[in-house]
Structure formats: structure tokens, C-alpha cells
Write a protein that holds these residues in place. Structure first.
Motif, PDB file in Angstrom:
ATOM      1  N   UNK A 120       0.837  -1.207   0.000  1.00 47.26           N
ATOM      2  CA  UNK A 120       0.000   0.000   0.000  1.00 47.26           C
ATOM      3  C   UNK A 120       0.874   1.261   0.000  1.00 47.26           C
TER       4      UNK A 120
ATOM      5  N   UNK B 294     -18.591  -9.789  11.604  1.00 48.15           N
ATOM      6  CA  UNK B 294     -19.477  -8.878  10.883  1.00 48.15           C
ATOM      7  C   UNK B 294     -18.706  -8.115   9.796  1.00 48.15           C
ATOM      8  N   UNK B 295     -19.371  -8.000   8.626  1.00 46.71           N
ATOM      9  CA  UNK B 295     -18.721  -7.276   7.536  1.00 46.71           C
ATOM     10  C   UNK B 295     -17.595  -8.063   6.915  1.00 46.71           C
TER      11      UNK B 295
ATOM     12  N   UNK C 144     -15.026  -9.561   7.964  1.00 42.60           N
ATOM     13  CA  UNK C 144     -13.653  -9.526   8.493  1.00 42.60           C
ATOM     14  C   UNK C 144     -13.617 -10.226   9.843  1.00 42.60           C
TER      15      UNK C 144
ATOM     16  N   UNK D  24      -8.453  -7.983  11.399  1.00 38.77           N
ATOM     17  CA  UNK D  24      -8.313  -6.648  11.990  1.00 38.77           C
ATOM     18  C   UNK D  24      -6.958  -6.520  12.691  1.00 38.77           C
TER      19      UNK D  24
ATOM     20  N   UNK E 183      -4.219  -6.078  10.142  1.00 40.72           N
ATOM     21  CA  UNK E 183      -4.132  -4.731   9.565  1.00 40.72           C
ATOM     22  C   UNK E 183      -3.582  -3.715  10.566  1.00 40.72           C
ATOM     23  N   UNK E 184      -3.960  -3.871  11.816  1.00 35.65           N
ATOM     24  CA  UNK E 184      -3.439  -2.916  12.810  1.00 35.65           C
ATOM     25  C   UNK E 184      -1.929  -3.068  12.949  1.00 35.65           C
TER      26      UNK E 184
ATOM     27  N   UNK F 153     -18.939  -1.677   9.900  1.00 37.89           N
ATOM     28  CA  UNK F 153     -19.209  -2.284  11.208  1.00 37.89           C
ATOM     29  C   UNK F 153     -18.373  -1.638  12.317  1.00 37.89           C
TER      30      UNK F 153
ATOM     31  N   UNK G 292     -17.159  -3.066  14.686  1.00 43.36           N
ATOM     32  CA  UNK G 292     -16.064  -3.984  15.045  1.00 43.36           C
ATOM     33  C   UNK G 292     -14.796  -3.700  14.246  1.00 43.36           C
ATOM     34  N   UNK G 293     -14.915  -2.954  13.183  1.00 41.68           N
ATOM     35  CA  UNK G 293     -13.715  -2.593  12.422  1.00 41.68           C
ATOM     36  C   UNK G 293     -13.015  -1.454  13.182  1.00 41.68           C
ATOM     37  N   UNK G 294     -12.413  -1.795  14.279  1.00 41.37           N
ATOM     38  CA  UNK G 294     -11.835  -0.766  15.140  1.00 41.37           C
ATOM     39  C   UNK G 294     -10.623  -0.090  14.505  1.00 41.37           C
ATOM     40  N   UNK G 295     -10.101  -0.698  13.449  1.00 43.84           N
ATOM     41  CA  UNK G 295      -8.936  -0.118  12.775  1.00 43.84           C
ATOM     42  C   UNK G 295      -9.342   0.827  11.650  1.00 43.84           C
TER      43      UNK G 295
ATOM     44  N   UNK H 206     -11.208   4.228  10.525  1.00 44.34           N
ATOM     45  CA  UNK H 206     -11.832   5.500  10.910  1.00 44.34           C
ATOM     46  C   UNK H 206     -12.219   6.346   9.710  1.00 44.34           C
TER      47      UNK H 206
ATOM     48  N   UNK I 142      -8.334   4.345   5.507  1.00 49.15           N
ATOM     49  CA  UNK I 142      -8.343   3.018   6.139  1.00 49.15           C
ATOM     50  C   UNK I 142      -9.139   2.038   5.289  1.00 49.15           C
TER      51      UNK I 142
ATOM     52  N   UNK J 190      -7.285   0.530   2.496  1.00 47.02           N
ATOM     53  CA  UNK J 190      -6.444  -0.563   2.979  1.00 47.02           C
ATOM     54  C   UNK J 190      -7.243  -1.858   3.065  1.00 47.02           C
ATOM     55  N   UNK J 191      -8.436  -1.746   3.635  1.00 48.05           N
ATOM     56  CA  UNK J 191      -9.263  -2.937   3.861  1.00 48.05           C
ATOM     57  C   UNK J 191      -9.704  -3.545   2.526  1.00 48.05           C
TER      58      UNK J 191
ATOM     59  N   UNK K   4     -24.657  -5.934   6.672  1.00 49.69           N
ATOM     60  CA  UNK K   4     -23.431  -6.541   7.201  1.00 49.69           C
ATOM     61  C   UNK K   4     -23.725  -7.615   8.256  1.00 49.69           C
ATOM     62  N   UNK K   5     -24.744  -7.409   9.089  1.00 56.76           N
ATOM     63  CA  UNK K   5     -25.083  -8.416  10.097  1.00 56.76           C
ATOM     64  C   UNK K   5     -25.598  -9.676   9.415  1.00 56.76           C
TER      65      UNK K   5
ATOM     66  N   UNK L 125     -20.437  -6.209   3.104  1.00 56.45           N
ATOM     67  CA  UNK L 125     -19.421  -5.986   4.140  1.00 56.45           C
ATOM     68  C   UNK L 125     -19.592  -4.633   4.813  1.00 56.45           C
TER      69      UNK L 125
ATOM     70  N   UNK M  36     -25.043  -1.619  14.833  1.00 55.20           N
ATOM     71  CA  UNK M  36     -23.594  -1.797  15.071  1.00 55.20           C
ATOM     72  C   UNK M  36     -22.751  -1.277  13.910  1.00 55.20           C
ATOM     73  N   UNK M  37     -23.184  -0.142  13.331  1.00 61.03           N
ATOM     74  CA  UNK M  37     -22.406   0.466  12.251  1.00 61.03           C
ATOM     75  C   UNK M  37     -21.928   1.842  12.691  1.00 61.03           C
TER      76      UNK M  37
END
Lengths: 432, 336
Positions: free
Chosen positions: A144, A202-203, A205, A210, A213-214, B104, B106-109, B111, B115, B118-119, B166-167, B172, B188-189
Motif C-alpha cells: 500500500x 461482521x462485515x 472480516x 483486523x 491490519x493494525x 461495522x 467492530x472494524x476498530x482499525x 476511521x 483506512x 487498505x481494507x 453486514x449483520x 461488508x 452496530x455500524x
């Protein structure tokens, strides 16, 4: 292009959208004309190269092909409410032949084509995307970050941007570690505490995705010094440009210690030397190491054709495309395209020699004679249309009036059938 | 007889009822002869007939000329560009929402869009598939993603509760409209920092060619716009009438205008009150002051009026403010 052995090919106008998306640059992707049929996303071709590579990969023909194309290519500008969806595309692809010979042939042919149709002051700028990739790779950055640097090459010479701006963009877009623990060992714990198990997938991944990626983000942050070094070297690389001899000498100083890069530079010099052998005048050439054509697409030498401020076409080497569209291996490929609409603009003031369509007026009683006259002219290579004599049709500059079945009149002169060569001579004089 | 101008309005959906209320508040109450019928009239402007359609069909009906003007969401206009359409009034002031990229929680990485890029690449590299996005806005979604360098994705066409995609696992992440973000959070989004694609609200659209070629339609539309424009202008102000003592009208005017808030649009209107002078101080007379103040300035204005001796103050909302010319209609004429 016929003279160089390029065979005229016709390829599908409509194809799978994926074919055009697989390696296309931003410009093409943003305006790809797509539509759905029976659950499949299709697209009108935006250019010929992907279709050509696809056809080459799927047919087991000659290992080396030279193809030329001419036809409509499409852009969807509906978001701009533009009515110009269709343009004329003209181009050629040389697939299966590697090395400088292929590159020099494509560049020389594309430039001489412009000269041949009357466009003057053609300038060729040549860059090398493969060499820039090689320079970046020596810093061992993740994919990237490499892509990021490639896409920001044009910014080095942008007076509003430059190296510092690029690093700021990198920091904000790629290496921001806000909300991420700097200690790599703690990432797993952090992800666990931030999400509930029931939602982990969910989604599409997983927790592992995760975490991976972090860690990558942290790695980027840790590798920042390498990015700074890469930006510094690229900045120097992009500052060099000019005529071939001195430019190559300066570039060679920048790739010392990188054998792969030195080899690519050597091949680039070879291609330029071959251009001279093709008759391309060196003053028309400019070496421009920061020349930015689609990074997604090209893997080696890239070039652009300009005349009096108009960007008329360009191309380059794209060895990975055939594999990406179905071939088992990378296949050496070089190609170019002219931009039809800009060619038209460049040609608008160029005197244009053409052979007109000759109109033959006749009275109904002389129809048989008119057919005989017309066919005699056609067998001698002239285009002739028959129109009955009528006040509705005004006589044009190239109108022959048939007085009777035997005598034809052109301008003020009269000719019998056995004087047809004299008539043709006079016609040609008239349209010269 | 004047050719009636057909105004298409949404028959259902989030902006259907607010549209009726908005027009009513502008003095353009709609009467439906039959609740089951899809037509209506506006008694205040007899030359307008109303046609109720689904919010997207409002746009199609205006584009094909069946209706000459219509009210729909700006998001609908942007998603369905049409060379025949002209946006007459972009901000009717209701039906606010945003088209956003939501991923989601849950994708804490993740923002922001960088990002997300990247995903997207990660999906292709490690999952050998395109990331899937549920949306009702394929055109705007594509443009926005491409502008952020995201080129490889699959759009999943969806209707209804997209937030659940997504749920449920058929996408995704999503690109959808949101008003407050509550529904997204409940599913949860989260909205990405730079993931707002457009800010939308209800807008008035017209058929460019039909309006250009029919002065009668244009004139009826001008009347319609005058009502809307004047009502919208008036909505931001209160009319304030107070009684104040003073020696002369000029002296009262100076006191009132001493504060810019109570200076009014042009200046205060002062009129004498022909009253029993026993209630006023010696040498003073009563005057009525009329001023227009912006809503946000009502209390500061009241304080100033009181501080200069004002009393018995009446405050009423301004129904309409007609300017010299309707700015919205002027803009339309420039575009046409």
C-alpha cells in the motif's frame, strides 16, 4: 501501421466490466460505461488494450502478434451531463516481444504516424514506471505504501505540493496510529476489548484480519524513516529531465548500488538509441523520469506524444496485463493509443488531400451510357456516384454532365469515351 | 384558460408528510378530493394541479414532462442526473439527511476512507474477492469510492433495511442515508470521519425545456416560488410591537436603533399613540415601535426594549417577507 506489419483487428465493443477494471487507471475507472445484464456487470470498451490482452490470452495463436485498432471507445460522463460518450480510438499493440526493439518500434511508429497525417512539431516524452517501482522497492515498504508513493510521483514537481506535502499525506492517510496501541504485542488484547465476540465476523472480516491490519499500520509507522528516504530519492529522481545524454548520466548516479535499477536504466537507454535508428530526431525527444501514466497498468517504459500543447496520445509497456486477464504467465506487451478527438483538433488546420466523389449527371435516356462511363472511371480507381439530371441537385465542383451516351462534359471541356484518360487527368488536376 | 402547472409530490416515504406540511406552512394547503386518488389541488394557486408519486418517480415524471415541477430529495436528483432537470430550489429546509459510508463498529482499525482503501486491498489480497457494499445509490457510491482510490468492489443492490446487510452477511459495509445515525448505531455500524458523500434535503425541481418554452408555466411557477420564498424568508424572523415613552418619535427611534439587534430590517417604525397622557411621565408621550428581529435575537431584543422603557410587547411570527424580487426565481431565470 500496415507498413510495420500490424494487422487490423476488431474486438468486442461490449465486454465484462472486470476485464477493464482489472488493471485500469483511475481515469478509465472513473468513467467506465457500465451496465448490468442478467446479473453480470458489462461495460463498453474504454480502450483496446485490455481486450487485446484478453484475446491474446484466450487464443493460442502466434507467440508474437502485431495488432492495430480503430473504432469507437466510450466514456460515461453522465454525472457531468456531457453528451460526449463516444470517441474515436486508434492504437496498436505489440504482444509477445520483449526488449527495447518492441518499445522503440511502438514509439517510433506512433510518432511517425502523426507526422504522416500532417501534424507538425511532434514531441515525445519518455519515462519509465518500472524503474520507479524498482527504486521504491529497495526500501522494503508494504504494497500500500508503494502504491501511495507511485500515485504521488506527479506531486513532486507540483509547485503547490512537493516532498513535504507527500509525507504529510502519508502520515495522515497511511500511518496514523490514532486509537491504535503502539505496542504491537498489545494489539490482540486491544481488539478483543473493543469488540464483542458475537460481532467479530461482521462485515466479512475476522478478528485476525483486523489484528493483521493494525499490525501493518504500526509497521508503517515504525518504517517511516524508510518512507522518508524513499521520498528523498524520488524527489531527486523527479527533478531530472531533459535531453537523453545528460539526463541518463544524471539518473545513472541515482541508481548506484541497485543492480536491477541500473539494468532497467540501461535498457531504457537502449530503447532511446534504437529510436534514433528509426529516424526519430533526438531534439524531439525528452526524457522525463517523473512521467506519470497509469501506474496500475504500465510496468516499463511509458511515453506521451504532444504537438503544440495538445496531448495526442501515449502508451508504454504493460507486461502483467495478459496474466491478469487469463494468460498463465506475464507476456511482454507494448502498445499505444491516439486520442481521436484531440487528433481531430490538431488536424483542423492541416491541409487535407482527398480524392473526391465524382458525380455523374445523366438524362434518363442515357442511363446505360452513364453506367458504362461510371464503371470505366471506377475501374481506373475513381469514386463515382450517378445522379439523374435534375434542378434539385446543384452541380458541384466535381460534376460530370453526360451530354449523351457518348459525350461527357467536365467544366467547359467535352470528352468521348476513348478520351477517358484525358478526363481523369483533368479531374485530378482540378482536385489538386 | 391557463394551462395548469403539474406539481409532482412524494406520495410516501420520509419526506411525503413533511412536504404537505411545508407547503401548508407556506400558505399552499393541498386539497385531495379523494384520499385514494393521486391528484390534488392548491386552492391558493388554482393554476397548479398536484400529482402524487413515489419519491423517485417524482423525478422521472418531471424529467419526462408529465409534471413540470416536483419536490423530491436532493439525493434522488444527484443519483439520477438528467439533462432535462433543473434544481429550482436546492434547500427547502426539511427532509435533512446525509448519504454516508458506514462500516461495522467492530472494524476498530477503520476511521476514514484511507483506512477503508487498505481494507479493500486486504480483501483482494487475503480473501481473493471484492469487498461488497449494499446501497440504493450505485452512481454516487461509485463516484465517491473511485474518488478515494477505491476501484475494486461489488455493489449489492438492496432495498429496505440496508443497515442489516453486514449483520446478515450479504454485504461488508453500506452506503446509505441517515438522519441522526441512530439506526446505524443500533445496527452496530459507524460513519467514517470523511465518509459523508452528500448532505441532502428536500428540493424543488423543474423540467428545463418545458419551463423555457411555456411562459404560462413559468408564471405559475413564479407565484409558487414567491409563496415559498417569502414564507422561508419570514420564517427566520419575529415581528415585535412595543409601547415606549419618549419626548418625540425621533428620540424613541434613536433609543431603539442604538442596538443593532433592534434596528430592524430597514429601521424601526415609530407611530404615536393617541392615549390619555395621565399614564405617561411629564413631557413624554407614548409611541408604538414596530421592528423585525431575527429569531435568534428575540431575547436580546426584548432586553433592549425593556431597558429603554418598553412595555406591553407583542411578539408574533412573520408569515411572509416579500423582497423586491424573489431571489430563487431570479436564480432560476439565470439558469434557464
Amino acid at each position: 501501421m500496415q507498413l510495420y506489419g500490424y494487422q487490423l483487428m476488431d474486438l468486442p465493443i461490449i465486454d465484462s466490466a472486470d476485464l477493464f477494471l482489472v488493471k485500469a487507471g483511475d481515469q478509465i475507472i472513473n468513467s467506465l460505461f457500465t451496465f448490468d445484464r442478467q446479473g453480470k456487470q458489462l461495460a463498453l470498451r474504454p480502450e483496446f488494450t485490455a481486450s487485446a490482452a484478453n484475446y491474446f490470452a484466450k487464443t493460442q495463436g502466434s507467440p508474437v502478434v502485431r495488432w492495430q485498432f480503430a473504432g469507437s471507445v466510450f466514456e460515461d460522463k453522465s454525472h457531468e451531463l456531457s453528451a460526449e460518450f463516444e470517441q474515436l480510438g486508434i492504437g496498436a499493440e505489440l504482444i509477445g516481444l520483449g526488449g527495447s526493439l518492441a518499445e522503440a518500434e511502438i514509439i517510433a511508429m506512433s510518432a511517425s504516424g502523426l507526422n504522416k497525417i500532417g501534424i507538425r512539431n511532434v514531441r515525445i516524452t519518455i519515462g519509465h514506471t518500472g524503474l520507479i517501482r524498482e527504486i521504491i522497492q529497495q526500501f522494503h515498504l508494504d504494497i500500500r505504501t508503494q502504491r501511495f508513493l507511485l500515485h504521488h510521483v506527479p506531486a513532486f514537481n507540483d509547485p503547490d505540493k512537493g516532498a513535504e506535502w507527500i509525507l504529510k499525506q502519508f502520515d495522515s492517510q497511511l500511518s496514523s496510529v490514532e486509537n491504535i496501541p503502539l505496542n504491537i504485542d498489545r494489539v490482540d488484547t486491544y481488539v478483543n476489548s473493543s469488540s464483542s465476540d458475537s460481532l467479530m465476523t461482521m462485515g466479512g472480516r475476522t478478528q485476525a484480519d483486523i489484528v493483521r491490519r493494525m499490525k501493518l499500520k504500526q509497521q508503517r509507522f515504525a518504517d517511516r524513516n524508510n518512507v522518508v528516504a524513499a521520498v528523498e530519492l524520488l524527489g531527486k529522481w523527479c527533478q531530472v529531465s531533459g535531453e537523453s545524454l545528460s539526463t541518463f548520466a544524471r539518473l545513472s548516479g541515482l541508481v548506484e548500488g541497485n543492480d536491477n535499477a541500473a539494468q532497467l536504466l540501461h535498457e531504457w537507454q537502449d530503447a532511446v538509441a534504437l529510436l534514433e535508428a528509426h529516424g526519430t530526431a533526438l531534439p524531439t525527444l525528452m526524457i522525463k523520469p517523473d512521467l506519470a501514466r497509469s501506474w496500475e497498468y504500465y510496468t516499463g517504459i511509458v511515453f506521451e506524444l504532444h504537438s503544440d500543447g495538445l496531448h495526442l496520445g501515449g502508451g508504454g509497456r504493460y507486461d502483467e496485463l495478459a496474466r491478469l486477464v487469463g494468460s498463465k504467465i506475464n507476456t511482454p506487451s507494448v502498445g499505444f493509443a491516439y486520442y481521436g478527438n484531440r487528433l481531430m483538433e490538431a488536424l483542423k488546420d492541416v491541409p487535407y488531400e482527398f480524392e473526391p466523389i465524382i458525380t455523374m449527371n445523366y438524362d434518363e435516356k442515357d442511363l446505360l451510357g452513364a453506367i458504362t462511363w461510371a464503371n470505366s472511371l471506377r475501374t481506373r480507381g475513381l469514386s463515382v456516384q450517378l445522379l439523374p439530371h435534375s434542378e434539385l441537385y446543384a452541380a458541384g465542383k466535381f460534376t460530370i454532365k453526360l451530354e449523351n451516351a457518348i459525350i461527357a462534359q467536365f467544366q467547359t471541356n467535352k470528352y468521348s469515351l476513348d478520351q477517358i484518360d484525358l478526363l481523369i487527368n483533368d479531374l485530378k488536376q482540378a482536385y489538386k | 384558460m391557463i394551462k395548469p402547472l403539474t406539481l409532482a409530490l412524494p406520495s410516501k416515504g420520509a419526506i411525503a408528510e413533511p412536504t404537505i406540511n411545508f407547503l401548508r406552512d407556506c400558505g399552499l394547503k393541498i386539497e385531495k378530493p379523494n384520499q385514494r386518488q393521486y391528484t390534488g389541488v392548491i386552492p391558493a394557486i388554482p393554476s397548479v394541479s398536484v400529482l402524487f408519486q413515489r419519491v423517485t418517480d417524482v423525478l422521472y415524471k418531471v424529467a419526462d414532462g408529465t409534471a413540470q415541477v416536483g419536490i423530491t430529495g436532493y439525493d434522488v436528483v444527484r443519483e439520477n442526473p438528467h439533462s432535462n432537470l433543473v434544481v429550482v430550489h436546492k434547500e427547502l429546509g426539511f427532509g435533512h439527511c446525509s448519504l454516508v459510508v458506514a462500516v461495522p463498529q467492530t472494524w476498530v482499525d477503520v476511521d476514514g476512507m484511507a483506512d477503508l482503501l487498505d481494507v479493500v486491498l486486504d480483501f483482494r489480497e487475503h480473501k481473493q474477492r471484492n469487498i461488497r457494499i449494499a446501497t440504493k445509490y450505485p452512481l454516487l457510491a461509485r463516484q465517491f469510492l473511485h474518488n478515494h482510490g477505491i476501484h475494486h468492489f461489488t455493489l449489492v443492490k438492496a432495498e429496505g433495511a440496508i443497515e442489516a446487510a453486514p449483520t446478515l452477511g450479504y454485504a461488508d459495509f453500506i452506503i446509505d442515508l441517515t438522519q441522526t445515525g441512530t439506526t446505524l448505531r443500533e445496527n452496530h455500524l459507524k460513519i467514517l470521519n470523511d465518509g459523508v458523500i452528500i448532505e441532502s434535503q428536500a428540493c424543488l425541481i423543474g423540467n428545463r425545456e418545458v419551463l423555457k418554452q411555456n411562459p404560462e408555466f413559468l408564471n405559475t411557477l413564479r407565484i409558487l416560488i414567491e409563496y415559498i420564498d417569502a414564507a422561508q424568508q419570514g420564517r427566520g424572523f419575529f415581528q415585535l410591537i412595543a409601547n415606549i415613552q419618549g419626548k418625540t418619535a425621533e428620540e424613541v427611534a434613536q433609543k431603539v436603533a442604538a442596538n443593532p439587534i433592534t434596528r430592524g430590517l430597514q429601521g424601526p417604525t415609530i407611530a404615536p399613540i393617541y392615549a390619555d397622557n395621565s399614564t405617561s411621565e411629564v413631557g413624554n408621550h407614548w409611541f408604538t415601535v414596530t421592528i423585525i428581529v431575527a429569531n435568534a435575537n428575540l431575547l436580546p431584543a426584548m432586553e433592549h426594549i425593556r431597558s429603554i422603557g418598553g412595555s406591553q410587547t407583542i411578539v408574533s411570527p412573520v408569515r411572509y417577507i416579500f423582497l423586491e424580487k424573489s431571489p430563487i426565481f431570479q436564480q432560476l431565470m439565470e439558469v434557464l
